[in-house]
Each structure stands twice: as C-alpha cells, then as structure tokens.
Design a protein around this motif. Structure first.
Motif, PDB file in Angstrom:
ATOM      1  N   LEU A 179       0.838  -1.191   0.000  1.00  0.00           N
ATOM      2  CA  LEU A 179       0.000   0.000   0.000  1.00  0.00           C
ATOM      3  C   LEU A 179       0.880   1.250   0.000  1.00  0.00           C
ATOM      4  O   LEU A 179       1.843   1.342   0.770  1.00  0.00           O
ATOM      5  N   GLY A 180       0.599   2.187  -0.872  1.00  0.00           N
ATOM      6  CA  GLY A 180       1.350   3.431  -0.961  1.00  0.00           C
ATOM      7  C   GLY A 180       2.476   3.409  -1.979  1.00  0.00           C
ATOM      8  O   GLY A 180       3.082   4.445  -2.255  1.00  0.00           O
ATOM      9  N   ASP A 181       2.783   2.242  -2.549  1.00  0.00           N
ATOM     10  CA  ASP A 181       3.866   2.145  -3.532  1.00  0.00           C
ATOM     11  C   ASP A 181       3.539   2.896  -4.817  1.00  0.00           C
ATOM     12  O   ASP A 181       2.383   2.966  -5.233  1.00  0.00           O
ATOM     13  N   THR A 182       4.589   3.426  -5.425  1.00  0.00           N
ATOM     14  CA  THR A 182       4.505   3.992  -6.773  1.00  0.00           C
ATOM     15  C   THR A 182       5.585   3.311  -7.604  1.00  0.00           C
ATOM     16  O   THR A 182       6.531   2.726  -7.055  1.00  0.00           O
ATOM     17  N   CYS A 183       5.464   3.422  -8.905  1.00  0.00           N
ATOM     18  CA  CYS A 183       6.492   2.828  -9.772  1.00  0.00           C
ATOM     19  C   CYS A 183       7.846   3.496  -9.540  1.00  0.00           C
ATOM     20  O   CYS A 183       8.876   2.826  -9.550  1.00  0.00           O
ATOM     21  N   VAL A 207      -2.029  -3.922  -4.317  1.00  0.00           N
ATOM     22  CA  VAL A 207      -1.394  -4.561  -3.169  1.00  0.00           C
ATOM     23  C   VAL A 207      -1.405  -6.076  -3.389  1.00  0.00           C
ATOM     24  O   VAL A 207      -2.430  -6.666  -3.709  1.00  0.00           O
ATOM     25  N   GLY A 208      -0.222  -6.680  -3.261  1.00  0.00           N
ATOM     26  CA  GLY A 208      -0.075  -8.123  -3.447  1.00  0.00           C
ATOM     27  C   GLY A 208       0.372  -8.517  -4.841  1.00  0.00           C
ATOM     28  O   GLY A 208       0.776  -9.660  -5.056  1.00  0.00           O
ATOM     29  N   GLU A 209       0.304  -7.590  -5.794  1.00  0.00           N
ATOM     30  CA  GLU A 209       0.793  -7.887  -7.146  1.00  0.00           C
ATOM     31  C   GLU A 209       2.304  -8.075  -7.078  1.00  0.00           C
ATOM     32  O   GLU A 209       2.995  -7.386  -6.331  1.00  0.00           O
ATOM     33  N   VAL A 210       2.824  -9.002  -7.837  1.00  0.00           N
ATOM     34  CA  VAL A 210       4.256  -9.290  -7.822  1.00  0.00           C
ATOM     35  C   VAL A 210       4.853  -8.748  -9.116  1.00  0.00           C
ATOM     36  O   VAL A 210       4.449  -9.141 -10.206  1.00  0.00           O
ATOM     37  N   LEU A 211       5.808  -7.835  -8.976  1.00  0.00           N
ATOM     38  CA  LEU A 211       6.448  -7.196 -10.124  1.00  0.00           C
ATOM     39  C   LEU A 211       7.858  -7.727 -10.318  1.00  0.00           C
ATOM     40  O   LEU A 211       8.560  -8.011  -9.348  1.00  0.00           O
ATOM     41  N   CYS A 212       8.283  -7.813 -11.570  1.00  0.00           N
ATOM     42  CA  CYS A 212       9.670  -8.139 -11.892  1.00  0.00           C
ATOM     43  C   CYS A 212      10.479  -6.857 -11.733  1.00  0.00           C
ATOM     44  O   CYS A 212      10.152  -5.834 -12.326  1.00  0.00           O
ATOM     45  N   THR A 213      11.539  -6.918 -10.933  1.00  0.00           N
ATOM     46  CA  THR A 213      12.360  -5.736 -10.677  1.00  0.00           C
ATOM     47  C   THR A 213      13.794  -5.934 -11.153  1.00  0.00           C
ATOM     48  O   THR A 213      14.717  -5.292 -10.645  1.00  0.00           O
ATOM     49  N   ALA A 214      13.979  -6.801 -12.130  1.00  0.00           N
ATOM     50  CA  ALA A 214      15.316  -7.037 -12.682  1.00  0.00           C
ATOM     51  C   ALA A 214      15.795  -5.814 -13.458  1.00  0.00           C
ATOM     52  O   ALA A 214      14.997  -5.015 -13.944  1.00  0.00           O
ATOM     53  N   CYS A 215      17.104  -5.673 -13.575  1.00  0.00           N
ATOM     54  CA  CYS A 215      17.714  -4.538 -14.276  1.00  0.00           C
ATOM     55  C   CYS A 215      17.782  -4.735 -15.785  1.00  0.00           C
ATOM     56  O   CYS A 215      18.208  -3.839 -16.503  1.00  0.00           O
TER      57      CYS A 215
END
Length: 171
Positions: free
Chosen positions: A87-91, A121-129
């Motif tokens: 909750l509260g996250d932004t890209c 909330v709860g969505e899983v994002l790929c954060t690879a470079c």
C-alpha cells in the motif's frame, strides 16, 4: 512434388518445435493458492505466471486446480528478481528501491499503465535490471493477459504514479 511437400512439412514442423518455449521452473498448485500468492512465494512476477500459462490459467486466475502443475518461467525469460507491491507504492518508489529505471520496470511488467495507477497490493512485479520476461502471447495486449483480482486494493489510491524527474538506473 511429393518430396517438396514432405520437405515443406518438415521445415514447418522444425520451426514449430524451435519456437516452443521450454519451461524452466514448475509449481504444483495447492489448495487456497492464487496467482499472486504463488508468484510471491516462488519469485515469479504476476505477469510472467499469466503469460507462461496463457490458455491454461484464465485472466482472472480463478481456475487453478490443486495438484495441477503450472509453469513459472521460460528458459531465458524467467525473472526471479521480484517485489510484492505494498500500500502506498509507486512505480518511481519501486524503481528507486531496486535501482532499476522505470523504462525497464514497465518493460518487465507491461500490464502497468502509463501513470502506474493500476498496480495493486499483493501484485508481484519483476524488478530485474534487464528485460527478463516473455512477451505477451500472440500479440495479445498485456491487460487481457493479467487482470487484478476482484478484491484487489490499489497500491496508490490517489493514482499518483510518482514523478519521473530522477530516474534511477541499473548499476
């Protein structure tokens, strides 16, 4: 003429086999699993799980069957660097925390809209470079592949995806 037909068929068959994706990781569905809970526990983005199981798991992810084996990623296109949206996250916040520029974040998570107002909330994002996820199947648009659950809570209810003044970059 017969020989040309056989050769054409063999070439077509070889092309189809070469185009087939190889599943690099699998998971056996347990009672109570959701696409997001599997994604979080197995470090595979929600988008990735939807794409590699396109046609088997419906866009609402409400047809998982206990005991069923699903694919988590394709060889060479298997993002295992993930983040579970809070909750509260932004890209921009997520990009900064993982040292990945927002362009790569959006490329690895094409279901995210332009202003990042649809992460939940709860969505899983790929954060690879680097870009590590498979493209949407058959030219399908990403929103048709990944649908937020009906009970999804927007991560940033104000719809403010953050500003892009200070894009972080991968090291």
């Amino acid at each position: 003429m017969f020989f040309k037909s056989v050769v054409s068929f063999a070439v077509l068959l070889a092309a189809q086999i070469a185009a087939a994706q190889t599943c690099s990781r699998t998971y056996t569905v347990q009672e109570g699993d959701t696409c997001d809970s599997i994604s979080a526990a197995q470090q595979a983005s929600t988008y990735q799980v939807a794409v590699v199981n396109y046609g088997n798991i419906d866009p609402d992810c409400d047809n998982l069957m206990p005991g069923e084996t699903i694919c988590l990623g394709f060889a060479g296109e298997d993002c295992q660097t993930t983040y579970v949206v809070q909750l509260g996250d932004t890209c921009d916040d997520i990009s900064a925390a993982y040292g990945v520029n927002t362009t790569i974040l959006y490329m690895n998570n094409p279901q995210i809209n332009e202003d990042c107002s649809n992460i939940y909330v709860g969505e899983v994002l790929c954060t690879a470079c680097t870009v590590e996820v498979p493209p949407a199947p058959g030219g399908a648009s990403a929103p048709a592949v990944v649908q937020p659950p009906p009970t999804a809570v927007p991560a940033n209810p104000s719809g403010d995806g953050g500003n892009d003044d200070d894009l972080p970059w991968c090291d």
